[in-house]
Scaffold this motif. Sequence first.
Motif, PDB file in Angstrom:
ATOM      1  N   LEU A 218     -23.723 -42.782  62.222  1.00  0.00           N
ATOM      2  CA  LEU A 218     -24.030 -43.585  61.040  1.00  0.00           C
ATOM      3  C   LEU A 218     -25.461 -44.070  61.168  1.00  0.00           C
ATOM      4  O   LEU A 218     -25.799 -44.789  62.114  1.00  0.00           O
ATOM      5  CB  LEU A 218     -23.074 -44.777  60.932  1.00  0.00           C
ATOM      6  N   ALA A 219     -26.314 -43.697  60.212  1.00  0.00           N
ATOM      7  CA  ALA A 219     -27.743 -43.999  60.308  1.00  0.00           C
ATOM      8  C   ALA A 219     -28.282 -44.384  58.934  1.00  0.00           C
ATOM      9  O   ALA A 219     -28.698 -43.524  58.150  1.00  0.00           O
ATOM     10  CB  ALA A 219     -28.506 -42.797  60.861  1.00  0.00           C
ATOM     11  N   THR A 220     -28.271 -45.683  58.638  1.00  0.00           N
ATOM     12  CA  THR A 220     -28.849 -46.170  57.381  1.00  0.00           C
ATOM     13  C   THR A 220     -29.773 -47.345  57.678  1.00  0.00           C
ATOM     14  O   THR A 220     -29.858 -47.814  58.807  1.00  0.00           O
ATOM     15  CB  THR A 220     -27.771 -46.614  56.381  1.00  0.00           C
TER      16      THR A 220
ATOM     17  N   ILE B  37     -28.824 -36.695  66.941  1.00  0.00           N
ATOM     18  CA  ILE B  37     -28.921 -35.247  66.819  1.00  0.00           C
ATOM     19  C   ILE B  37     -27.622 -34.599  67.296  1.00  0.00           C
ATOM     20  O   ILE B  37     -26.887 -35.168  68.110  1.00  0.00           O
ATOM     21  CB  ILE B  37     -30.129 -34.712  67.621  1.00  0.00           C
ATOM     22  N   ASP B  38     -27.346 -33.436  66.760  1.00  0.00           N
ATOM     23  CA  ASP B  38     -26.189 -32.646  67.195  1.00  0.00           C
ATOM     24  C   ASP B  38     -24.865 -33.323  66.843  1.00  0.00           C
ATOM     25  O   ASP B  38     -23.887 -33.196  67.574  1.00  0.00           O
ATOM     26  CB  ASP B  38     -26.271 -32.389  68.704  1.00  0.00           C
ATOM     27  N   SER B  39     -24.847 -34.026  65.711  1.00  0.00           N
ATOM     28  CA  SER B  39     -23.607 -34.639  65.231  1.00  0.00           C
ATOM     29  C   SER B  39     -22.788 -33.615  64.458  1.00  0.00           C
ATOM     30  O   SER B  39     -23.344 -32.766  63.746  1.00  0.00           O
ATOM     31  CB  SER B  39     -23.905 -35.826  64.313  1.00  0.00           C
ATOM     32  N   ASP B  40     -21.483 -33.714  64.570  1.00  0.00           N
ATOM     33  CA  ASP B  40     -20.618 -32.892  63.721  1.00  0.00           C
ATOM     34  C   ASP B  40     -20.717 -33.353  62.277  1.00  0.00           C
ATOM     35  O   ASP B  40     -20.761 -32.543  61.358  1.00  0.00           O
ATOM     36  CB  ASP B  40     -19.170 -32.987  64.195  1.00  0.00           C
ATOM     37  N   VAL B  41     -20.735 -34.667  62.086  1.00  0.00           N
ATOM     38  CA  VAL B  41     -20.886 -35.265  60.761  1.00  0.00           C
ATOM     39  C   VAL B  41     -21.897 -36.402  60.875  1.00  0.00           C
ATOM     40  O   VAL B  41     -21.852 -37.192  61.820  1.00  0.00           O
ATOM     41  CB  VAL B  41     -19.545 -35.798  60.209  1.00  0.00           C
ATOM     42  N   LEU B  42     -22.790 -36.468  59.901  1.00  0.00           N
ATOM     43  CA  LEU B  42     -23.853 -37.468  59.910  1.00  0.00           C
ATOM     44  C   LEU B  42     -23.885 -38.192  58.569  1.00  0.00           C
ATOM     45  O   LEU B  42     -23.861 -37.556  57.511  1.00  0.00           O
ATOM     46  CB  LEU B  42     -25.195 -36.777  60.166  1.00  0.00           C
TER      47      LEU B  42
ATOM     48  N   ARG C   5     -21.314 -31.537  58.056  1.00  0.00           N
ATOM     49  CA  ARG C   5     -21.512 -32.279  56.811  1.00  0.00           C
ATOM     50  C   ARG C   5     -22.501 -33.417  57.019  1.00  0.00           C
ATOM     51  O   ARG C   5     -22.548 -34.024  58.089  1.00  0.00           O
ATOM     52  CB  ARG C   5     -20.174 -32.856  56.300  1.00  0.00           C
ATOM     53  N   VAL C   6     -23.261 -33.690  55.955  1.00  0.00           N
ATOM     54  CA  VAL C   6     -24.199 -34.801  55.938  1.00  0.00           C
ATOM     55  C   VAL C   6     -23.945 -35.602  54.668  1.00  0.00           C
ATOM     56  O   VAL C   6     -23.992 -35.053  53.551  1.00  0.00           O
ATOM     57  CB  VAL C   6     -25.661 -34.319  55.955  1.00  0.00           C
ATOM     58  N   TYR C   7     -23.658 -36.876  54.823  1.00  0.00           N
ATOM     59  CA  TYR C   7     -23.444 -37.768  53.684  1.00  0.00           C
ATOM     60  C   TYR C   7     -24.737 -38.526  53.411  1.00  0.00           C
ATOM     61  O   TYR C   7     -25.275 -39.195  54.304  1.00  0.00           O
ATOM     62  CB  TYR C   7     -22.311 -38.755  53.982  1.00  0.00           C
TER      63      TYR C   7
END
Length: 270
Positions: free
Chosen positions: A142-144, A158-163, A213-215
């Motif tokens: 989670l990066a906001t 880096i290298d996240s399955d989902v970001l 996936r990237v949200y």
Amino acid sequence: MEFRFTVLASGSTGNATVVQSGDKTVLVDAGHSLKKLEELMGSQGIAGHDIDAVLITHEHSDHIKGLNALARKYELPVYANEATWAALERHATHVPPERRVVMGTGEEVRFGSMAVRSYPISHDAAEPVGYTFTEDGYKLSLATDLGYVSDLVRRSIIDSDVLVLESNHDPEMLRMGRYPWNIKRRILSDVGHLSNEAAGEALCELMTDRTRRVYLAHLSLNHNMMDLARLTVNGVLEDRGHFFRKDEHPLRDTHPYEPTPWDQIKRKAL
């Protein structure tokens, strides 16, 4: 064992995300009123008493608006670093002392089989953080509320399955908007928010073969549109040689007042 999440709400009006693993359920931020949080959780089949802990990223109101009421009503432990706890006190957020847990920046805590680690981010708050969740080799980040993506942030997510990554504003919409210049300057600064183009540039370095996936998150209601965010981010990715079939495109939407569908975190099949 199930490892899944839902972004309950994302944006300047309020932020909250639920991550589940097995019989453990963690809420990241509580940026809506208690009534709205209960409504959002209920729509995803969660009740307040299902939550095992609340993790706070920083003290801005769109991340802590319902924290007092939620923590008191359901007697929840709340995790934040020392500087954020001090800032919460200044913002009149009085979580009972017995419910406060100090989680140092960079520290890892565990909820069942799920490990959670915080990492420092650049934002105009006391000591803001993002979080990564890992289980059995799978990773959600989670990066906001990022002024920019530092080397440390990059190494952390880096290298996240989902970001879940901020794509806050279109710079031209922001510059032409009604905000006073001092607020515009803050948003555009290294302690502000990530633009659509900056999000795309970051993803060129963050996405790997593992990323499914990237949200796109924390979109401005006044200075962005979801279609524009997706178009801009995708344009940057394509310019750098990242092309996707329509049926496997990784970009996903988040919303200010409604949850994303539950997303089971699964690594791309080899």
